[in-house]
Design a protein around this motif. Structure first.
Motif, PDB file in Angstrom:
ATOM      1  N   HIS A 170       0.720  -1.270   0.333  1.00 43.07           N
ATOM      2  CA  HIS A 170      -0.025  -0.033  -0.006  1.00 43.07           C
ATOM      3  C   HIS A 170       0.839   1.366  -0.074  1.00 43.07           C
ATOM      4  O   HIS A 170       2.247   1.034   0.272  1.00 43.07           O
ATOM      5  CB  HIS A 170      -0.937  -0.175   1.214  1.00 43.07           C
ATOM      6  CG  HIS A 170      -0.314  -0.093   2.444  1.00 43.07           C
ATOM      7  ND1 HIS A 170       0.598   0.953   2.942  1.00 43.07           N
ATOM      8  CD2 HIS A 170       0.138  -1.188   3.265  1.00 43.07           C
ATOM      9  CE1 HIS A 170       0.995   0.611   4.161  1.00 43.07           C
ATOM     10  NE2 HIS A 170       0.995  -0.538   4.282  1.00 43.07           N
ATOM     11  N   ASN A 171       0.236   2.425  -0.276  1.00 44.57           N
ATOM     12  CA  ASN A 171       1.014   3.735  -0.009  1.00 44.57           C
ATOM     13  C   ASN A 171       1.722   3.551   1.185  1.00 44.57           C
ATOM     14  O   ASN A 171       1.119   3.491   2.235  1.00 44.57           O
ATOM     15  CB  ASN A 171       0.044   4.983  -0.249  1.00 44.57           C
ATOM     16  CG  ASN A 171      -0.579   5.163  -1.805  1.00 44.57           C
ATOM     17  OD1 ASN A 171      -1.528   4.892  -1.935  1.00 44.57           O
ATOM     18  ND2 ASN A 171       0.299   4.850  -2.705  1.00 44.57           N
ATOM     19  N   GLY A 172       2.947   4.020   1.204  1.00 43.82           N
ATOM     20  CA  GLY A 172       3.733   4.315   2.645  1.00 43.82           C
ATOM     21  C   GLY A 172       4.099   2.686   3.084  1.00 43.82           C
ATOM     22  O   GLY A 172       4.585   2.771   4.358  1.00 43.82           O
ATOM     23  N   ALA A 173       4.087   1.659   2.306  1.00 47.82           N
ATOM     24  CA  ALA A 173       4.341   0.521   2.995  1.00 47.82           C
ATOM     25  C   ALA A 173       5.977   0.221   2.987  1.00 47.82           C
ATOM     26  O   ALA A 173       6.543  -0.633   4.024  1.00 47.82           O
ATOM     27  CB  ALA A 173       3.810  -0.585   2.089  1.00 47.82           C
ATOM     28  N   GLY A 174       6.592   1.070   2.482  1.00 50.73           N
ATOM     29  CA  GLY A 174       8.266   0.976   2.412  1.00 50.73           C
ATOM     30  C   GLY A 174       8.897   0.659   1.177  1.00 50.73           C
ATOM     31  O   GLY A 174      10.074   0.189   1.303  1.00 50.73           O
ATOM     32  N   LYS A 175       7.987   0.644   0.012  1.00 49.96           N
ATOM     33  CA  LYS A 175       8.672  -0.009  -1.129  1.00 49.96           C
ATOM     34  C   LYS A 175       9.844   0.889  -1.506  1.00 49.96           C
ATOM     35  O   LYS A 175      11.150   0.519  -1.985  1.00 49.96           O
ATOM     36  CB  LYS A 175       7.840  -0.149  -2.125  1.00 49.96           C
ATOM     37  CG  LYS A 175       6.397  -0.823  -1.927  1.00 49.96           C
ATOM     38  CD  LYS A 175       5.333  -0.834  -2.936  1.00 49.96           C
ATOM     39  CE  LYS A 175       4.985   0.555  -3.252  1.00 49.96           C
ATOM     40  NZ  LYS A 175       3.865   0.813  -2.129  1.00 49.96           N
ATOM     41  N   THR A 176       9.604   2.317  -1.646  1.00 47.93           N
ATOM     42  CA  THR A 176      10.565   3.021  -2.262  1.00 47.93           C
ATOM     43  C   THR A 176      11.781   3.242  -1.124  1.00 47.93           C
ATOM     44  O   THR A 176      13.041   3.325  -1.575  1.00 47.93           O
ATOM     45  CB  THR A 176      10.225   4.646  -2.338  1.00 47.93           C
ATOM     46  OG1 THR A 176       8.967   4.502  -3.403  1.00 47.93           O
ATOM     47  CG2 THR A 176      11.049   5.655  -2.973  1.00 47.93           C
ATOM     48  N   THR A 177      11.437   3.152   0.088  1.00 49.03           N
ATOM     49  CA  THR A 177      12.257   3.091   0.980  1.00 49.03           C
ATOM     50  C   THR A 177      13.644   1.932   0.644  1.00 49.03           C
ATOM     51  O   THR A 177      14.754   2.017   0.646  1.00 49.03           O
ATOM     52  CB  THR A 177      11.967   3.013   2.532  1.00 49.03           C
ATOM     53  OG1 THR A 177      11.242   4.251   2.704  1.00 49.03           O
ATOM     54  CG2 THR A 177      12.991   3.096   3.420  1.00 49.03           C
ATOM     55  N   THR A 178      13.028   0.716   0.421  1.00 51.21           N
ATOM     56  CA  THR A 178      13.567  -0.338   0.293  1.00 51.21           C
ATOM     57  C   THR A 178      14.522  -0.095  -1.044  1.00 51.21           C
ATOM     58  O   THR A 178      15.738  -0.567  -1.086  1.00 51.21           O
ATOM     59  CB  THR A 178      12.392  -1.752  -0.174  1.00 51.21           C
ATOM     60  OG1 THR A 178      11.716  -1.798   1.032  1.00 51.21           O
ATOM     61  CG2 THR A 178      13.420  -3.065  -0.582  1.00 51.21           C
ATOM     62  N   SER A 217       4.956  -1.944  -8.033  1.00 55.98           N
ATOM     63  CA  SER A 217       4.046  -1.226  -8.912  1.00 55.98           C
ATOM     64  C   SER A 217       2.614  -1.284  -8.085  1.00 55.98           C
ATOM     65  O   SER A 217       2.766  -2.289  -7.285  1.00 55.98           O
ATOM     66  CB  SER A 217       3.942  -2.208 -10.067  1.00 55.98           C
ATOM     67  OG  SER A 217       2.915  -1.880 -10.788  1.00 55.98           O
ATOM     68  N   HIS A 218       1.726  -0.600  -8.468  1.00 53.48           N
ATOM     69  CA  HIS A 218       0.167  -0.693  -7.797  1.00 53.48           C
ATOM     70  C   HIS A 218      -0.660  -1.309  -8.922  1.00 53.48           C
ATOM     71  O   HIS A 218      -1.498  -1.444  -8.587  1.00 53.48           O
ATOM     72  CB  HIS A 218      -0.189   0.806  -7.514  1.00 53.48           C
ATOM     73  CG  HIS A 218       0.605   1.430  -6.226  1.00 53.48           C
ATOM     74  ND1 HIS A 218       0.657   0.791  -4.858  1.00 53.48           N
ATOM     75  CD2 HIS A 218       1.204   2.427  -6.164  1.00 53.48           C
ATOM     76  CE1 HIS A 218       1.168   1.377  -4.028  1.00 53.48           C
ATOM     77  NE2 HIS A 218       1.707   2.548  -4.646  1.00 53.48           N
ATOM     78  N   VAL A 219      -0.025  -1.493 -10.166  1.00 51.69           N
ATOM     79  CA  VAL A 219      -0.790  -1.912 -11.101  1.00 51.69           C
ATOM     80  C   VAL A 219      -0.608  -3.668 -11.243  1.00 51.69           C
ATOM     81  O   VAL A 219       0.522  -4.059 -11.690  1.00 51.69           O
ATOM     82  CB  VAL A 219      -0.486  -1.452 -12.605  1.00 51.69           C
ATOM     83  CG1 VAL A 219      -1.379  -1.860 -13.593  1.00 51.69           C
ATOM     84  CG2 VAL A 219      -0.505   0.153 -12.375  1.00 51.69           C
TER      85      VAL A 219
HETATM   86  N1  LIG Z   1      12.370  11.430   4.090  1.00 50.76           N
HETATM   87  C1  LIG Z   1      11.311  10.991   4.758  1.00 50.76           C
HETATM   88  N2  LIG Z   1      10.883  11.672   6.155  1.00 50.76           N
HETATM   89  C2  LIG Z   1      10.186  11.232   6.828  1.00 50.76           C
HETATM   90  N3  LIG Z   1       9.340  10.103   6.549  1.00 50.76           N
HETATM   91  C3  LIG Z   1       9.447   9.372   5.447  1.00 50.76           C
HETATM   92  C4  LIG Z   1      10.446   9.811   4.479  1.00 50.76           C
HETATM   93  N4  LIG Z   1      10.448   8.890   3.382  1.00 50.76           N
HETATM   94  C5  LIG Z   1       9.378   8.303   3.307  1.00 50.76           C
HETATM   95  N5  LIG Z   1       8.959   8.328   4.752  1.00 50.76           N
HETATM   96  C6  LIG Z   1       7.990   7.620   5.270  1.00 50.76           C
HETATM   97  O1  LIG Z   1       8.480   6.094   5.375  1.00 50.76           O
HETATM   98  C7  LIG Z   1       7.006   5.432   5.043  1.00 50.76           C
HETATM   99  C8  LIG Z   1       7.472   4.359   3.834  1.00 50.76           C
HETATM  100  O2  LIG Z   1       7.390   5.349   2.743  1.00 50.76           O
HETATM  101  P1  LIG Z   1       7.814   4.863   1.076  1.00 50.76           P
HETATM  102  O3  LIG Z   1       7.988   6.036   0.303  1.00 50.76           O
HETATM  103  O4  LIG Z   1       9.113   3.739   1.218  1.00 50.76           O
HETATM  104  O5  LIG Z   1       6.463   3.938   0.780  1.00 50.76           O
HETATM  105  P2  LIG Z   1       5.996   3.376  -0.538  1.00 50.76           P
HETATM  106  O6  LIG Z   1       5.892   2.146  -0.169  1.00 50.76           O
HETATM  107  O7  LIG Z   1       7.010   3.530  -1.473  1.00 50.76           O
HETATM  108  O8  LIG Z   1       4.833   4.542  -0.886  1.00 50.76           O
HETATM  109  P3  LIG Z   1       3.835   4.695  -2.316  1.00 50.76           P
HETATM  110  O9  LIG Z   1       3.306   3.722  -2.863  1.00 50.76           O
HETATM  111  O10 LIG Z   1       3.130   5.812  -1.665  1.00 50.76           O
HETATM  112  O11 LIG Z   1       5.138   5.415  -2.977  1.00 50.76           O
HETATM  113  C9  LIG Z   1       5.976   6.185   4.902  1.00 50.76           C
HETATM  114  O12 LIG Z   1       5.272   6.188   6.172  1.00 50.76           O
HETATM  115  C10 LIG Z   1       6.642   7.661   4.375  1.00 50.76           C
HETATM  116  O13 LIG Z   1       5.632   8.626   5.288  1.00 50.76           O
END
Ligand SMILES: Nc1ncnc2c1ncn2[C@@H]1O[C@H](COP(=O)(O)OP(=O)(O)OP(=O)(O)O)[C@@H](O)[C@H]1O
Length: 308
Positions: free
Chosen positions: A37-45, A185-187
């Motif tokens: 889901h949005n904010g799950a942590g994908k981009t962070t990974t 992906s979300h798709v």
């Molecule tokens: N630079 C930052 N500072 C504070 N919190 C952050 C930062 N980057 C991400 N987060 C938080 O970390 C969590 C994971 O974010 P991330 O961007 O990894 O999610 P995501 O799965 O890629 O979401 P999306 O599908 O919306 O792109 C979220 O709660 C987000 O708000």
């Protein structure tokens, strides 16, 4: 040697815990679909793999080395979620600029522009490109230097159906050539045939990871069985109903049944014994069904934790 080895990784941004004790591996030539889901942590990974972020705890190894060293960086390709370019440069100038940074040949930049379907627009400024065209340029940029590991964050956003299909075919080709790919992906529809494994993140934790076959078997979601061209549909509906099944009539001569993975074969046998359908279709739980199952499970677990 795994292309990516993530062990016990947590990532905190101040008070926000974006990832919690993540363990994830990616083998050479493997395509991993990373969903959540949005904010799950994908981009962070992704950013941890790229070395743009460092873990708060745990270890990340990429292609046998430490992320963000020049040698490792040269072997990575990355398509970010929101791809940005200098608006005044043309497509060709943009890609040649990135080719110089990456140490790739100018000829490859021209070949890639052709491959992603931008040959007709190479001399136009990027500011005149549509969203899909910018996405194609981003993809060409990610492919410069023939990366061993390709990270694609929402690569199909803005792409039309044919370009999306072309992207999946390209991923299949890269996989055959031994490139490892992480695809966020979300798709979900259409992607399942092109990934080896799916990882589902929820609330910064890995909720499930495995092949679709193993996830289907773990989730135990039922399949739907559709039989058409039945000769004695009413009798069949009655006899199945009497046994506690809930067959649904479809059209004039078809039915749909729900069968658990273990009871599916028995149901099929029964259908063939009692009638002569002209066609039988088995519809397995899709990636979307699995995604829903695992994200709902994660939500329930979090709610239970909150109550405890
Ligand atoms: N630079 C930052 N500072 C504070 N919190 C952050 C930062 N980057 C991400 N987060 C938080 O970390 C969590 C994971 O974010 P991330 O961007 O990894 O999610 P995501 O799965 O890629 O979401 P999306 O599908 O919306 O792109 C979220 O709660 C987000 O708000």
């Amino acid at each position: 040697m795994n292309a990516v080895e993530i062990r016990g990784v947590s990532k905190r941004y101040g008070k926000v815990t974006a990832l919690r004790q993540l363990d994830l591996q990616l083998a050479p030539g493997e395509v991993l679909g990373l969903f959540g889901h949005n904010g799950a942590g994908k981009t962070t990974t992704m950013k941890l793999i790229l070395g743009l972020l460092t873990p708060t705890e745990g270890q990340v190894q990429v292609l046998g080395g430490t992320p963000n060293t020049p040698d490792i960086r040269r072997q990575l390709g990355y398509l970010p979620e929101n791809v940005m370019f200098y608006p005044q440069l043309t497509g060709r100038e943009t890609l040649h600029h990135f080719a110089r940074i990456k140490g790739a040949a100018g000829q490859q930049a021209d070949d890639l522009l052709e491959q992603v379907g931008l040959a007709h627009a190479v001399d136009r400024r990027v500011k005149t490109y549509s969203k899909g065209m910018r996405q194609r340029l981003g993809l060409a940029q990610a492919l410069l230097g023939n990366p061993q590991l390709l990270l694609l964050d929402e690569p199909t956003v803005g792409l039309d159906p044919i370009a999306t299909q072309d992207l999946y075919i390209l991923i299949d080709t890269l996989r055959q050539q031994g490139t490892s790919v992480v695809l966020c992906s979300h798709v979900l529809p259409g992607v399942e045939a092109h990934i080896n494994r799916a990882a589902i993140l929820a609330g910064g934790q890995l909720e499930a990871s495995g092949t679709l076959t193993s996830l289907r078997s773990e989730a135990g979601l039922p399949s739907r069985i559709r039989a058409s061209g039945l000769q004695h549909r009413e009798q069949l509906l009655q006899s199945l109903g009497a046994e506690g099944q809930t067959p649904r009539p479809l059209g004039s001569d078809s039915i749909e049944l729900v069968g658990s993975s273990s009871g599916k074969i028995a149901l099929l046998r029964q259908l063939l014994e009692q009638d002569q359908p002209s066609d039988i279709e088995i519809i397995q739980p899709s990636l979307e069904d699995l995604y829903r199952y695992y994200t709902d499970r994660a939500k329930q677990a979090q709610a239970a934790e909150g109550k405890a």
